[in-house]
Design an enzyme around this catalytic site. Structure first.
Site, PDB file in Angstrom:
ATOM      1  N   TRP A  83       0.830  -1.221   0.000  1.00 38.66           N
ATOM      2  CA  TRP A  83       0.000   0.000   0.000  1.00 38.66           C
ATOM      3  C   TRP A  83       0.860   1.265   0.000  1.00 38.66           C
ATOM      4  CZ3 TRP A  83      -5.033   1.811   0.185  1.00 38.66           C
ATOM      5  CH2 TRP A  83      -5.221   3.102   0.710  1.00 38.66           C
ATOM      6  N   ASP A  85       0.061   9.111   1.131  1.00 38.72           N
ATOM      7  CA  ASP A  85       0.664  10.441   0.924  1.00 38.72           C
ATOM      8  C   ASP A  85       2.154  10.430   0.565  1.00 38.72           C
ATOM      9  OD1 ASP A  85      -1.679  10.644   2.352  1.00 38.72           O
ATOM     10  OD2 ASP A  85      -0.810  11.721   4.023  1.00 38.72           O
ATOM     11  N   GLN A 106       3.837   7.327   2.549  1.00 38.87           N
ATOM     12  CA  GLN A 106       3.143   6.476   3.509  1.00 38.87           C
ATOM     13  C   GLN A 106       2.999   5.090   2.891  1.00 38.87           C
ATOM     14  OE1 GLN A 106       1.319   7.783   6.857  1.00 38.87           O
ATOM     15  NE2 GLN A 106       3.430   8.312   6.390  1.00 38.87           N
ATOM     16  N   PHE A 139       3.404   8.507  10.674  1.00 37.61           N
ATOM     17  CA  PHE A 139       2.488   9.195   9.768  1.00 37.61           C
ATOM     18  C   PHE A 139       3.219  10.273   8.965  1.00 37.61           C
ATOM     19  CE2 PHE A 139      -2.169   8.479  11.303  1.00 37.61           C
ATOM     20  CZ  PHE A 139      -1.983   7.113  11.219  1.00 37.61           C
ATOM     21  N   SER A 140       2.458  10.986   8.138  1.00 38.45           N
ATOM     22  CA  SER A 140       3.049  11.897   7.153  1.00 38.45           C
ATOM     23  C   SER A 140       3.891  12.998   7.767  1.00 38.45           C
ATOM     24  CB  SER A 140       1.935  12.532   6.328  1.00 38.45           C
ATOM     25  OG  SER A 140       1.478  11.581   5.404  1.00 38.45           O
ATOM     26  N   ARG A 183      -1.187  16.452  13.247  1.00 32.68           N
ATOM     27  CA  ARG A 183      -0.255  15.635  12.462  1.00 32.68           C
ATOM     28  C   ARG A 183       0.269  16.320  11.194  1.00 32.68           C
ATOM     29  NH1 ARG A 183      -5.302  13.040  12.309  1.00 32.68           N
ATOM     30  NH2 ARG A 183      -6.410  13.159  10.317  1.00 32.68           N
ATOM     31  N   ASP A 184       1.181  15.622  10.532  1.00 36.51           N
ATOM     32  CA  ASP A 184       1.711  15.970   9.205  1.00 36.51           C
ATOM     33  C   ASP A 184       2.593  17.225   9.235  1.00 36.51           C
ATOM     34  OD1 ASP A 184      -0.027  13.881   8.625  1.00 36.51           O
ATOM     35  OD2 ASP A 184      -1.585  15.180   7.791  1.00 36.51           O
ATOM     36  N   GLU A 212      -5.595  18.280   6.783  1.00 33.88           N
ATOM     37  CA  GLU A 212      -4.441  17.373   6.757  1.00 33.88           C
ATOM     38  C   GLU A 212      -3.335  17.950   5.867  1.00 33.88           C
ATOM     39  OE1 GLU A 212      -6.565  13.627   5.518  1.00 33.88           O
ATOM     40  OE2 GLU A 212      -5.974  12.968   7.517  1.00 33.88           O
ATOM     41  N   TRP A 225      -8.962   8.337  -0.574  1.00 37.93           N
ATOM     42  CA  TRP A 225      -9.445   7.447   0.480  1.00 37.93           C
ATOM     43  C   TRP A 225     -10.771   6.824   0.060  1.00 37.93           C
ATOM     44  CZ3 TRP A 225      -6.106   5.795   3.721  1.00 37.93           C
ATOM     45  CH2 TRP A 225      -5.053   6.618   4.126  1.00 37.93           C
TER      46      TRP A 225
HETATM   47  C1  FRU Z   1      -3.647  11.953   4.736  1.00 36.20           C
HETATM   48  C2  FRU Z   1      -3.391  11.216   6.051  1.00 36.20           C
HETATM   49  C3  FRU Z   1      -2.492  12.043   6.944  1.00 36.20           C
HETATM   50  C4  FRU Z   1      -1.861  11.006   7.814  1.00 36.20           C
HETATM   51  C5  FRU Z   1      -1.677   9.855   6.860  1.00 36.20           C
HETATM   52  C6  FRU Z   1      -1.775   8.497   7.491  1.00 36.20           C
HETATM   53  O1  FRU Z   1      -3.996  11.127   3.686  1.00 36.20           O
HETATM   54  O2  FRU Z   1      -4.615  10.903   6.673  1.00 36.20           O
HETATM   55  O3  FRU Z   1      -3.162  13.049   7.673  1.00 36.20           O
HETATM   56  O4  FRU Z   1      -0.649  11.417   8.371  1.00 36.20           O
HETATM   57  O5  FRU Z   1      -2.663  10.006   5.864  1.00 36.20           O
HETATM   58  O6  FRU Z   1      -1.392   7.491   6.599  1.00 36.20           O
END
Ligand code: FRU
Length: 475
Positions: free
Chosen positions: A25, A28, A44, A87-88, A152-153, A209, A292
């Site tokens: 898989w 991002d 990711q 995560f990102s 996050r991110d 995000e 998604w």
């Molecule tokens: C965006 C997201 C980010 C997160 C990541 C997790 O697509 O939801 O906010 O860090 O994917 O895989």
């Protein structure tokens, strides 16, 4: 869960010149940067199944943004500070070191996927291949008091010897926002506050995000991927959007005054984009070429998702254009065909390759009302996707029969419309008028697609067709 990289069982949808996982898989793009003569892109990644799972950072690098080399996984979750996922995040280069900033994801363990908390962490590398997680992680332990657990991110940049980090987040009031931290050494960070915030859930979303921030032509641009924006007419039709706010971040970096949120790509398959700069000063962007909850038929074959082609961002008349980077001309291995026709009936332009670039130029005569179309069909003439243009409304409609729905883009009125279309084995990226509007799409057939064009009335049309490199990504 097994600990072996899943195997690819069928190549039918594998792409020829896009970054995609060896298997498993991908979502991002992360850590996009230029370090020691290579562009690096991370992503990711879950290597053990074609579904989202505990997030790793996959890694590829390129000398020219065209030929990519797969590298070992850069970050694996499981340390105390990133127990359930890396995560990102983003990267910066400083003093011969490549630094990665990423979110540590943690579940409380009660099987509720929404019951989690997040912190921010750092990793570094001097060879650009092997990464060490910072000994004193986390660099930011938990969300500020006025935030929910959506935190996050991190996107980090340097300005005048100081470092800034923005984070995608949600305020306690349930609205999406971007918050800012500042640091002098990349390790200790002070919370400044939010710099931009959703006006209402319906209009601008409940969670923002993957933020990014940069300037072009003296304007500041905040890129982000809000969740929760409601459809408004023919806008915001995807589950989530990626787009930008054009504005100005004040001197103290406390407020970003801005215009409305504008989608960056009108296709079904574009999300969580990230930018970096090239050594010659261009701002380039790569996105996740999926969405998604979309079905992704390649899952059956042991993989899911890919990254878009790199695109240069250019601000023209307060509108962000996204055009394929010039380097992509290097993908062309031969000219298949080129010519000039007076288009007035369905015309088969190509059926010889699944890896082609199609450049079209339609010249409309003034006052003549015309619609044009570009279609991909499989070997039994089933429509895979169509792009229709109406020169009266200046509207493009992209229709996907597999989803039975359309996406739309309006362009400024002109007598000439130019399309630059990159077709790979299961993707199409359509750049209109030098990137004024873009559609990013996946399509699925085991056949070589047929490319058809048509017009409702005669229109002078120039076309060029190029064979593209089928093996620009090496594993
Ligand atoms: C965006 C997201 C980010 C997160 C990541 C997790 O697509 O939801 O906010 O860090 O994917 O895989």
């Amino acid at each position: 869960m097994t600990n072996e990289q899943i195997q690819i069982t069928n190549d039918r949808y594998r792409l020829g010149y896009h970054v995609m996982p060896k298997s498993g898989w991908i979502n991002d793009p992360n850590g996009f940067c230029y370090f020691n003569e290579y562009y690096h892109i991370f992503y990711q990644h879950y290597p053990y199944s074609p579904e989202w799972g505990p997030m790793h950072w996959g890694h590829a690098r390129s000398k020219d943004l065209v030929h990519w080399e797969d590298l070992p996984i850069a970050l694996t979750p499981g340390s105390t500070e990133d127990k359930d996922g890396c995560f990102s995040g983003s990267a910066i280069v400083k003093d011969d070191t490549l630094y990665l900033f990423y979110t540590g994801h943690h579940y409380y363990g009660d099987n509720d996927p929404d019951h989690f908390w997040q912190n921010q962490n750092m990793a570094y590398s001097t060879d650009g291949v092997n990464f060490t997680k910072y000994e004193n992680n986390p660099i930011i332990e938990s969300e500020p008091e006025d935030n929910t657990h959506h935190f996050r991110d991190p996107k980090v940049w340097e300005d005048n010897g100081k470092y800034y980090m923005i984070l995608g987040s949600q305020g306690k009031d349930g609205l999406g926002r971007v918050i800012l931290y500042q640091s002098d050494n990349l390790k200790e960070w002070d919370y400044i506050g939010d710099i931009a915030k959703s006006e209402s859930i319906e209009k601008e979303g409940f969670m923002w995000e993957c933020p990014d921030f940069f300037s072009l032509n003296n304007k500041d641009i905040l890129l982000c991927s809000p969740q929760g924006i409601k459809q408004q007419g023919k806008e915001y039709l995807n589950l989530f959007q990626t787009g930008y706010f054009l504005g100005h971040l004040n001197e103290e970096k406390t407020t970003f005054s801005h215009d409305r949120f504008i989608e960056l790509d009108y296709g079904h398959d574009f999300y969580a984009a990230q930018t970096t700069t090239t050594p010659d000063g261009r701002r380039i962007l790569i996105g996740w070429m999926a969405m998604w909850e979309s079905p992704m038929p390649e899952k059956e074959d042991g993989w899911a998702g890919a990254l878009t082609l790199p695109r240069e961002l250019v601000l023209l008349d307060n509108h962000l254009y996204m055009k394929p980077v010039d380097e992509l001309k290097e993908l062309r291995t031969q000219t298949l065909d080129s010519g000039h026709i007076y288009l007035e009936e369905p015309t088969l332009l190509s059926k010889q390759s699944s890896h082609i670039e199609v450049n079209l130029e339609h010249k409309f005569e003034e006052r003549k009302e015309i619609t044009t179309s570009f279609e991909l069909k499989d070997a039994s003439n089933q429509l895979l996707l169509s792009l229709n243009y109406d020169n009266q409304t200046n509207e493009f409609e992209l229709y996907r029969p597999d989803k039975d729905d359309s996406r739309f883009a309006l362009i400024s009125a002109k007598n000439t419309v130019e399309l630059q279309i990159f077709i790979d084995k299961s993707s199409v990226e359509i750049f209109i008028n030098g990137g004024e509007a873009v559609f990013t799409e996946r399509y699925y057939t085991e056949d070589v697609p047929q490319v058809w064009i048509n017009a409702s009335d005669g229109v002078a049309t120039n076309y060029d067709l190029y064979q593209l490199n089928e093996k620009a990504m090496q594993y």
